[in-house]
Design a protein around this motif. Structure first.
Motif, PDB file in Angstrom:
ATOM      1  N   ALA A  70       0.829  -1.214   0.000  1.00 23.99           N
ATOM      2  CA  ALA A  70       0.000   0.000   0.000  1.00 23.99           C
ATOM      3  C   ALA A  70       0.856   1.254   0.000  1.00 23.99           C
ATOM      4  O   ALA A  70       1.838   1.347   0.725  1.00 23.99           O
ATOM      5  N   ASP A  71       0.456   2.220  -0.829  1.00 25.44           N
ATOM      6  CA  ASP A  71       1.076   3.542  -0.828  1.00 25.44           C
ATOM      7  C   ASP A  71       0.413   4.457   0.190  1.00 25.44           C
ATOM      8  O   ASP A  71       1.039   5.348   0.740  1.00 25.44           O
ATOM      9  N   PHE A  72      -0.905   4.231   0.408  1.00 18.54           N
ATOM     10  CA  PHE A  72      -1.620   5.023   1.402  1.00 18.54           C
ATOM     11  C   PHE A  72      -2.794   4.247   1.965  1.00 18.54           C
ATOM     12  O   PHE A  72      -3.208   3.232   1.412  1.00 18.54           O
ATOM     13  N   VAL A 129      -4.338   1.081  -0.148  1.00 16.60           N
ATOM     14  CA  VAL A 129      -4.423   1.526  -1.542  1.00 16.60           C
ATOM     15  C   VAL A 129      -3.043   1.642  -2.183  1.00 16.60           C
ATOM     16  O   VAL A 129      -2.136   2.247  -1.619  1.00 16.60           O
ATOM     17  N   GLN A 130      -2.927   1.070  -3.369  1.00 18.47           N
ATOM     18  CA  GLN A 130      -1.747   1.205  -4.219  1.00 18.47           C
ATOM     19  C   GLN A 130      -2.096   2.253  -5.272  1.00 18.47           C
ATOM     20  O   GLN A 130      -3.112   2.138  -5.965  1.00 18.47           O
ATOM     21  N   ASN A 140      -5.310  -7.902  -0.235  1.00 20.18           N
ATOM     22  CA  ASN A 140      -6.461  -7.053   0.100  1.00 20.18           C
ATOM     23  C   ASN A 140      -6.186  -5.581  -0.236  1.00 20.18           C
ATOM     24  O   ASN A 140      -6.438  -4.692   0.568  1.00 20.18           O
ATOM     25  N   LEU A 141      -5.654  -5.369  -1.438  1.00 21.81           N
ATOM     26  CA  LEU A 141      -5.325  -4.016  -1.884  1.00 21.81           C
ATOM     27  C   LEU A 141      -6.378  -3.472  -2.836  1.00 21.81           C
ATOM     28  O   LEU A 141      -7.003  -4.218  -3.593  1.00 21.81           O
ATOM     29  N   HIS A 142      -6.532  -2.165  -2.796  1.00 21.12           N
ATOM     30  CA  HIS A 142      -7.294  -1.438  -3.797  1.00 21.12           C
ATOM     31  C   HIS A 142      -6.283  -0.698  -4.666  1.00 21.12           C
ATOM     32  O   HIS A 142      -5.225  -0.292  -4.189  1.00 21.12           O
ATOM     33  N   ASP A 159      -7.967  -7.739  -6.468  1.00 19.74           N
ATOM     34  CA  ASP A 159      -8.220  -9.160  -6.693  1.00 19.74           C
ATOM     35  C   ASP A 159      -9.575  -9.402  -7.352  1.00 19.74           C
ATOM     36  O   ASP A 159      -9.700 -10.282  -8.207  1.00 19.74           O
ATOM     37  N   ASP A 160     -10.584  -8.631  -6.988  1.00 20.81           N
ATOM     38  CA  ASP A 160     -11.897  -8.769  -7.625  1.00 20.81           C
ATOM     39  C   ASP A 160     -11.805  -8.443  -9.110  1.00 20.81           C
ATOM     40  O   ASP A 160     -12.446  -9.095  -9.938  1.00 20.81           O
TER      41      ASP A 160
END
Length: 142
Positions: free
Chosen positions: A45-47, A60-61, A76-78, A93-94
């Protein structure tokens, strides 16, 4: 002192990253999220985007475009990116599952299969079916 808008094309890579973060964070704020920049990628994640409900935290990336990467699977990243003035924040992933289920893998098979990542320099029309209904953050009207 007077404020002058900057010319985006004059920014260097790090300045573009910071600029995009703030533009996306501002849009997330319209949806009740407070965004916290991480000085070092934390588990990809970046934030973090923390919702006012006190329960929801998005890892969030930040990307410059629509992208997928095998190194993000299971984390579990957005992924957040801007497309012009449009902002998208989607569950990585979705989206990968959705792409594979609909056989959109063909256009990216070599890079995805061998390198483990793929990105689109322009937004494919087929991706709108996934992104627009749920993951486009539209500007709030005031």
């Amino acid at each position: 002192m007077t404020f002058q808008p900057i010319q985006f094309k004059t920014l260097n890579a790090k300045q573009i990253e910071v600029y995009n973060f703030h533009k996306i964070a501002a849009r997330l704020a319209d949806y009740g999220y407070h965004s916290i920049w991480l000085s070092d990628d934390w588990q990809g994640a970046d934030f973090l985007a923390v919702h006012v409900d006190g329960k929801t935290v998005l890892r969030v990336q930040l990307k410059s475009r629509l992208a997928i990467d095998k190194k993000y699977l299971g984390k579990n990243l957005h992924i957040a990116f801007r497309h012009g003035e449009r902002v998208f924040v989607y569950p990585h992933d979705d989206f990968v599952t959705w792409i594979i289920d609909r056989k959109h893998v063909g256009e990216m098979s070599e890079a995805w299969g061998k390198k483990g990542h793929w990105h689109w320099s322009s937004l494919p029309a087929w991706a709108s079916a996934f992104l627009e209904p749920f993951y486009e953050l539209r500007a709030a009207s005031t």
